[in-house]
Design a protein around this motif. Structure first.
Motif, PDB file in Angstrom:
ATOM      1  N   CYS A   4       0.854  -1.184   0.000  1.00  0.00           N
ATOM      2  CA  CYS A   4       0.000   0.000   0.000  1.00  0.00           C
ATOM      3  C   CYS A   4       0.891   1.235   0.000  1.00  0.00           C
ATOM      4  N   TYR A   5       0.282   2.375  -0.313  1.00  0.00           N
ATOM      5  CA  TYR A   5       1.016   3.629  -0.398  1.00  0.00           C
ATOM      6  C   TYR A   5       0.464   4.626   0.606  1.00  0.00           C
ATOM      7  N   LEU A   6       1.351   5.261   1.340  1.00  0.00           N
ATOM      8  CA  LEU A   6       0.982   6.320   2.276  1.00  0.00           C
ATOM      9  C   LEU A   6       1.632   7.608   1.776  1.00  0.00           C
ATOM     10  N   SER A   7       0.808   8.540   1.290  1.00  0.00           N
ATOM     11  CA  SER A   7       1.298   9.811   0.742  1.00  0.00           C
ATOM     12  C   SER A   7       1.675  10.758   1.869  1.00  0.00           C
ATOM     13  N   LEU A   8       2.773  11.484   1.661  1.00  0.00           N
ATOM     14  CA  LEU A   8       3.295  12.369   2.695  1.00  0.00           C
ATOM     15  C   LEU A   8       3.446  13.793   2.184  1.00  0.00           C
ATOM     16  N   VAL A   9       3.623  14.732   3.119  1.00  0.00           N
ATOM     17  CA  VAL A   9       3.623  16.155   2.773  1.00  0.00           C
ATOM     18  C   VAL A   9       4.915  16.625   2.117  1.00  0.00           C
ATOM     19  N   SER A  10       6.013  15.911   2.320  1.00  0.00           N
ATOM     20  CA  SER A  10       7.287  16.336   1.729  1.00  0.00           C
ATOM     21  C   SER A  10       8.236  15.150   1.646  1.00  0.00           C
ATOM     22  N   LEU A  11       9.277  15.322   0.867  1.00  0.00           N
ATOM     23  CA  LEU A  11      10.301  14.285   0.766  1.00  0.00           C
ATOM     24  C   LEU A  11      10.989  14.083   2.113  1.00  0.00           C
ATOM     25  N   THR A  12      11.171  15.158   2.854  1.00  0.00           N
ATOM     26  CA  THR A  12      11.758  15.057   4.187  1.00  0.00           C
ATOM     27  C   THR A  12      10.922  14.133   5.064  1.00  0.00           C
ATOM     28  N   TYR A  13       9.605  14.298   5.033  1.00  0.00           N
ATOM     29  CA  TYR A  13       8.742  13.436   5.828  1.00  0.00           C
ATOM     30  C   TYR A  13       8.711  12.007   5.297  1.00  0.00           C
ATOM     31  N   ALA A  14       8.916  11.835   4.017  1.00  0.00           N
ATOM     32  CA  ALA A  14       9.004  10.480   3.465  1.00  0.00           C
ATOM     33  C   ALA A  14      10.215   9.754   4.072  1.00  0.00           C
ATOM     34  N   TYR A  15      11.342  10.460   4.182  1.00  0.00           N
ATOM     35  CA  TYR A  15      12.523   9.851   4.798  1.00  0.00           C
ATOM     36  C   TYR A  15      12.306   9.590   6.293  1.00  0.00           C
ATOM     37  N   LYS A  16      11.650  10.516   6.969  1.00  0.00           N
ATOM     38  CA  LYS A  16      11.345  10.305   8.390  1.00  0.00           C
ATOM     39  C   LYS A  16      10.425   9.109   8.562  1.00  0.00           C
ATOM     40  N   ALA A  17       9.431   8.986   7.685  1.00  0.00           N
ATOM     41  CA  ALA A  17       8.489   7.867   7.749  1.00  0.00           C
ATOM     42  C   ALA A  17       9.206   6.545   7.510  1.00  0.00           C
ATOM     43  N   LYS A  18      10.068   6.520   6.520  1.00  0.00           N
ATOM     44  CA  LYS A  18      10.828   5.308   6.213  1.00  0.00           C
ATOM     45  C   LYS A  18      11.635   4.854   7.427  1.00  0.00           C
ATOM     46  N   GLU A  19      12.328   5.784   8.049  1.00  0.00           N
ATOM     47  CA  GLU A  19      13.136   5.457   9.234  1.00  0.00           C
ATOM     48  C   GLU A  19      12.256   4.984  10.386  1.00  0.00           C
ATOM     49  N   SER A  20      11.156   5.663  10.613  1.00  0.00           N
ATOM     50  CA  SER A  20      10.239   5.303  11.693  1.00  0.00           C
ATOM     51  C   SER A  20       9.705   3.878  11.511  1.00  0.00           C
ATOM     52  N   LEU A  21       9.301   3.553  10.291  1.00  0.00           N
ATOM     53  CA  LEU A  21       8.752   2.223  10.022  1.00  0.00           C
ATOM     54  C   LEU A  21       9.822   1.146  10.111  1.00  0.00           C
ATOM     55  N   ARG A  22      10.977   1.415   9.573  1.00  0.00           N
ATOM     56  CA  ARG A  22      12.060   0.414   9.623  1.00  0.00           C
ATOM     57  C   ARG A  22      12.507   0.118  11.045  1.00  0.00           C
ATOM     58  N   ARG A  23      12.500   1.138  11.914  1.00  0.00           N
ATOM     59  CA  ARG A  23      12.855   0.912  13.328  1.00  0.00           C
ATOM     60  C   ARG A  23      11.913  -0.091  13.977  1.00  0.00           C
ATOM     61  N   ARG A  24      10.687  -0.158  13.465  1.00  0.00           N
ATOM     62  CA  ARG A  24       9.683  -1.074  14.020  1.00  0.00           C
ATOM     63  C   ARG A  24       9.532  -2.352  13.198  1.00  0.00           C
TER      64      ARG A  24
END
Length: 68
Positions: A4-24
């Motif tokens: 699935c795809y989760l759209s984000l407000v900026s590329l910066t937040y896409a990187y933050k989201a990626k890191e957050s999810l990978r940590r879990r």
């Protein structure tokens, strides 16, 4: 396994989201938002393998706004 795809407000937040999810332990990657989902924002999403609802909850708990 579904993706699935989760759209984000900026590329910066896409990187933050990626890191957050990978940590879990949630597998994901940054992608351009598919045309049929792109309504606003930067045009980047995280593509999540597996439980999309869990991924969305994790991001919201970490203060990361999901557009779509």
């Amino acid at each position: 396994m579904s993706e699935c795809y989760l759209s984000l407000v900026s590329l910066t937040y896409a990187y933050k989201a990626k890191e957050s999810l990978r940590r879990r332990g949630i597998s994901c990657r940054i992608v351009y938002t598919p045309e049929h989902l792109h309504t606003r924002g930067c045009g980047y999403s995280v593509a999540v393998q597996g439980d999309c609802e869990r991924a969305a909850r994790v991001l919201r708990q970490d203060g990361i706004k999901i557009l779509n």
